[in-house]
Every structure is written in structure tokens, then in C-alpha cells.
Scaffold this active site. Structure first.
Site, PDB file in Angstrom:
ATOM      1  N   PHE A  36     -22.629  16.070  68.360  1.00  0.00           N
ATOM      2  CA  PHE A  36     -23.202  15.335  69.488  1.00  0.00           C
ATOM      3  C   PHE A  36     -23.692  16.270  70.594  1.00  0.00           C
ATOM      4  O   PHE A  36     -24.580  15.936  71.345  1.00  0.00           O
ATOM      5  CB  PHE A  36     -22.132  14.397  70.086  1.00  0.00           C
ATOM      6  CG  PHE A  36     -20.833  15.096  70.392  1.00  0.00           C
ATOM      7  CD1 PHE A  36     -20.660  15.748  71.597  1.00  0.00           C
ATOM      8  CD2 PHE A  36     -19.813  15.125  69.461  1.00  0.00           C
ATOM      9  CE1 PHE A  36     -19.477  16.420  71.863  1.00  0.00           C
ATOM     10  CE2 PHE A  36     -18.622  15.791  69.722  1.00  0.00           C
ATOM     11  CZ  PHE A  36     -18.457  16.444  70.931  1.00  0.00           C
ATOM     12  N   CYS A  37     -23.095  17.421  70.708  1.00  0.00           N
ATOM     13  CA  CYS A  37     -23.247  18.254  71.914  1.00  0.00           C
ATOM     14  C   CYS A  37     -24.526  19.098  71.866  1.00  0.00           C
ATOM     15  O   CYS A  37     -24.726  19.888  70.946  1.00  0.00           O
ATOM     16  CB  CYS A  37     -22.035  19.174  72.035  1.00  0.00           C
ATOM     17  SG  CYS A  37     -22.200  20.388  73.368  1.00  0.00           S
ATOM     18  N   PRO A  38     -25.403  18.941  72.875  1.00  0.00           N
ATOM     19  CA  PRO A  38     -26.659  19.692  72.843  1.00  0.00           C
ATOM     20  C   PRO A  38     -26.456  21.206  72.909  1.00  0.00           C
ATOM     21  O   PRO A  38     -27.283  21.961  72.394  1.00  0.00           O
ATOM     22  CB  PRO A  38     -27.412  19.192  74.077  1.00  0.00           C
ATOM     23  CG  PRO A  38     -26.386  18.595  74.969  1.00  0.00           C
ATOM     24  CD  PRO A  38     -25.298  18.083  74.068  1.00  0.00           C
TER      25      PRO A  38
END
Ligand SMILES: N[C@@H](CCC(=O)N[C@@H](CS)C(=O)NCC(=O)O)C(=O)O
Length: 334
Positions: A36-38
């Protein structure tokens, strides 16, 4: 054993590969990420692009729950690889929480427990902002020529990359968070403008360079930085972070074409992207923003199809809000 680590703040460890302390070795390093984490996405994108999937092994936390405002207890691993598709157990230690990996590196650790975290099985550390800078070349000496030669920070484009990076980071990559986590109306009003000012500017820069990448023919670290944010934009940031002065697909024909090209034509981009992890992370782990934790179904599709190869045919778009136009005008041209 130590962690080679993480966050851009002072709370991590710092080191680079290759160096005498951290040589480029297959099987020595392990990357902890969330899909999920950019910020973790940048590292995972590079891992795919540079053929590092057999060189750096990986464990993937679940997208939620996140933990309290102090980050406690933070990201957790599923009990089995079937519990949440795409999330994995902790392949190194079989831990249940990511924070336990931080404490393995330093029992006195006082920082946050964030992804990405790069673990060195023998010793060491790094940070994700720097990961983007050095990971692309870190293993070149043991990579086949065709991938070793992929250079995301080529000499002739360095000045331009260095000119764009600070405002892209501040207004776009961090900008969506500043708008989304604003605690007051004033704070939100102030922070949403630069996001679109910078997108307007990028729309023009990409159009002027003629695609398919931000600076034209060559993919650079700017594409990775921008991709990790824009692939989440219509899907999450428009509604969840209230960045809704416009959408990529409706208001930015050039950026949308760039995004489609990245997703459909660049395997490393597509293979490092998981929309369920992305959507459920934001919408199910920010109780103050979305207390019922209902994940919106749209937009559909996640990314539009049909990349326009003739970039001259594209209309140059942009959000015409007066404050956005004014902000756009203040961003220096590269
Ligand atoms: N600035 C760090 C931050 C990465 C980051 O913010 N990761 C988030 C997920 S997108 C996280 O793990 N947050 C947990 C926390 O801070 O408690 C970096 O660039 O590596």
C-alpha cells in the site's frame, strides 16, 4: 545481525550498498514492505525493474490495522500466506509485528515502525528516500548487462531531475498527505492547492518532453517517484484525502496517458501495484478520516486502458482554479 533501514527522519539507520560494510551480495538483504505504501512502492518498483527479485527477498505486511497515532503496535504480518492475498508471513523470523524487527536491530529503538525496512542479515542500514537514489545501481556489479545498464539518474538529466525532485516531493508525494491529514479547514485549504499546482506543471513538462516518460525517452527516478503517488491518486487521494479539485483521468490527459503507459507498458510498475492493498490500507486504517472503514468500490477501472502513442494528439489539461493557477506560476521551470 542488524537492519539496514528506513525513514527519512533521524530515527533509522543509514547505509548504502555497495560499500565495504554492505557489499552487493545475493541473498544477504531482506526488504520489508507494505504494498500500500507509496514510499515502499519506490523500492519494490526498483526491485522489479532491476531484476532484484531473486537477489533481495521480501516480506509484506498486511495493509491494516495500522496502530495508534504513535504507531503502536503498527503493521502486522498475517499468520499464514493465505490470510490476506499478497501479504506474507515474516519470512526471516516468523514475527507477528513489524516493530519486533526494529527491536531486533536495536532493543532501545525509539523511532517509528515504518515500511520500507531493509534488513542486512550480517550487519547495517539505509533509508527509503536514499533507497530510491542508490538501490537502482546497488547490485549492478552482479547483474546482467541488460538490467545493470538501466540508469534512473543519468548524468545528462541530473540537473533537471534535481530541479524537479524537491517540489515533486513536497507538493505531490508528501503534498497529498499534507492535504489528507489536515486537522483544520484552513490547513486543508492551504495544502490542497500546491498538489494541483504541481500536477498542472507536470502536465506541461511531460507534454513538452513528448513522453512516454517525464523527461521524454528515458525513464528516470522521477517516473518512479511520480508513479507511486499517481497510481494512488484517482483511486484513493481524490476521495479519501479530499484532493478533488480534479482527477487524473478527467482533468489531466497528458498525465493520464503517462500513467497508463507506466502501468500497461512497464511490467515492473504493474507487477509492483496491488489495488486491494492500496485501497484497503487508507480507507481501513485511518479511523479519524473514515470511521466506518468502508472502502469505496470505484473508480472503475483502476487504470484506464489505451495508451495514445502520438503524444501530439493529447490536449494539455489542468485544473483552472485561480489559486491553483497562481501556485503553478510560482513553480520554477526545470
Ligand atoms: N519517510 C519514510 C516513511 C515511510 C512511511 O511513511 N511509511 C508509512 C506507510 S506509507 C508507515 O509505515 N507508517 C507507519 C508509522 O509511521 O507509524 C520513508 O520515506 O521511508
Amino acid at each position: 545481525m542488524t537492519a539496514i533501514h528506513t525513514p527519512s527522519t533521524n530515527d533509522g539507520w543509514h547505509g548504502t550498498i555497495p560499500s565495504p560494510q554492505f557489499p552487493a551480495e545475493k541473498g544477504r538483504y531482506h526488504l520489508y514492505i507494505g504494498l500500500f505504501c507509496p514510499f515502499a512502492h519506490r523500492a519494490n518498483f526498483i526491485r522489479h525493474l532491476k531484476g532484484l527479485t531473486d537477489i533481495i527477498s521480501i516480506s509484506i505486511v498486511k495493509p491494516y490495522p495500522k496502530g495508534d497515532e504513535n504507531g503502536w503496535p503498527g503493521w502486522r504480518f498475517p499468520a499464514s500466506d493465505d490470510e490476506y492475498p499478497g501479504a506474507t508471513v515474516d519470512h526471516l523470523f516468523g514475527e507477528d509485528y513489524l516493530h519486533k524487527i526494529y527491536f531486533r536491530a536495536d532493543p532501545e529503538y525509539k523511532g517509528r515502525y515504518s515500511v520500507p525496512l531493509l534488513w542486512d542479515k550480517k550487519a547495517g542500514v539505509a533509508e527509503s528516500a536514499e533507497l530510491l537514489r542508490w538501490l537502482p545501481t546497488a547490485f549492478n556489479e552482479i547483474l546482467p548487462q541488460n538490467v545493470a545498464s538501466i540508469d534512473l539518474y543519468p548524468e545528462h538529466l541530473r540537473d533537471t531531475i534535481d530541479a524537479i525532485t524537491p517540489w515533486m516531493q513536497s507538493h505531490v508525494n508528501a503534498g497529498v498527505y499534507k492535504a489528507g491529514f489536515a486537522a483544520t479547514q484552513e490547513d486543508y485549504d492551504e495544502n490542497v492547492i500546491p498538489v494541483f499546482g504541481a500536477l498542472n506543471k507536470l502536465e506541461r513538462i511531460i507534454a513538452a518532453n513528448g513522453g512516454p516518460f517525464v523527461l521524454g525517452e528515458t525513464m528516470t527516478e522521477l517516473d518512479i517517484r511520480l508513479y507511486a503517488t499517481l497510481i494512488r491518486f484517482d483511486t484513493v487521494y481524490v476521495q479519501h484525502f479530499k484532493c478533488n479539485l480534479g482527477t487524473i483521468r478527467h482533468d489531466y490527459p497528458v498525465l493520464n496517458n503517462w500513467l497508463k503507459g507506466m502501468f500497461w507498458d512497464v511490467e515492473a510498475a504493474r507487477n509492483s501495484t496491488d489495488f486491494r492493498h492500496i485501497k484497503e490500507n487508507y480507507t481501513k486504517s485511518h479511523g479519524d478520516i473514515n470511521p466506518k472503514a468502508i472502502t469505496p468500490m470505484g473508480p472503475f477501472p483502476d487504470v484506464e486502458e489505451g495508451v495514445e502513442r502520438d503524444w501530439k494528439k493529447l490536449r494539455i489539461g489542468g485544473v483552472k482554479h485561480p489559486a491553483v493557477l497562481e501556485y503553478e506560476g510560482k513553480i520554477p521551470s526545470p
